[in-house]
Enzyme design. Structure first.
Site, short mmCIF file in Angstrom:
data_model
loop_
_atom_site.label_atom_id
_atom_site.label_comp_id
_atom_site.label_asym_id
_atom_site.label_seq_id
_atom_site.Cartn_x
_atom_site.Cartn_y
_atom_site.Cartn_z
N CYS A 1 -2.29 -3.09 7.21
CA CYS A 1 -1.75 -3.12 8.57
C CYS A 1 -1.88 -1.72 9.16
O CYS A 1 -2.22 -0.76 8.46
CB CYS A 1 -0.29 -3.57 8.53
N CYS B 1 0.13 0.94 7.15
CA CYS B 1 -0.47 1.23 5.86
C CYS B 1 -1.78 2.00 6.02
O CYS B 1 -2.06 2.92 5.24
CB CYS B 1 -0.69 -0.05 5.07
N GLU C 1 0.82 -1.20 0.00
CA GLU C 1 0.00 0.00 0.00
C GLU C 1 0.86 1.26 0.00
O GLU C 1 0.56 2.22 -0.71
CB GLU C 1 -0.93 0.02 1.23
#
Length: 156
Positions: A83, A86, A55
């Site tokens: 996550c 990101c 990302e």
């Protein structure tokens, strides 16, 4: 193109990166007005960079493509639920919509768990595993004042 088709492209990015040993099985696509403006796969191993998640790579490439640091009207498609890092990058980029395939539990099942970060975030700073030390410096205050005085500053 449908959301499902864009998501399949993100999964293809993940597969490409994984099978060329660039990093884990993660990929992302960023779309603006039906045009792909950023692609990324996990490059942690290839770049020796723990922040080179799919990302983040896609956001960097999309911003470079449109020559701007905000992606307000873009949609991000990711092979896996972003996550915490990101997700923070998604917020900073101004992306308002994300579609993903696998979730954080699926990632944990294959060895990419990030529950430890989610567990740390709500803790008071003094209870976290990473110790933050506030050491105020006059030079830092001057730097911030200089920013406020900078006539040509570009707020973001």
């Amino acid at each position: 193109m449908s959301h499902e088709n864009y998501l399949k492209l993100a999964i293809e990015e993940a597969d490409k990166g994984m099978n060329t040993d660039q990093g884990g099985p993660f990929g992302a696509i960023i779309v603006h007005d039906g045009v792909i403006i950023g692609r990324g796969n996990n490059r942690v191993i290839h770049d020796n960079d723990p922040t080179a998640h799919a990302e983040v790579v896609a956001i960097r490439r999309a911003c470079k493509q449109i020559e701007h640091f905000h992606l307000n009207d873009a949609i991000l498609y990711a092979s896996c639920e972003p996550c915490p890092m990101c997700l923070s990058a998604i917020y900073w980029a101004g992306i308002k919509e994300v579609y993903y395939s696998s979730d954080r539990d699926d990632a944990a099942h294959i060895g990419f768990g990030d529950a430890f970060i989610y567990d740390q975030l709500p803790l008071p700073a003094e209870e976290r595993d990473v110790k933050l030390h506030h050491l105020r410096q006059t030079e830092g205050d001057i730097l911030f004042s200089s920013w406020l005085d900078k006539e040509d500053r570009r707020q973001y």
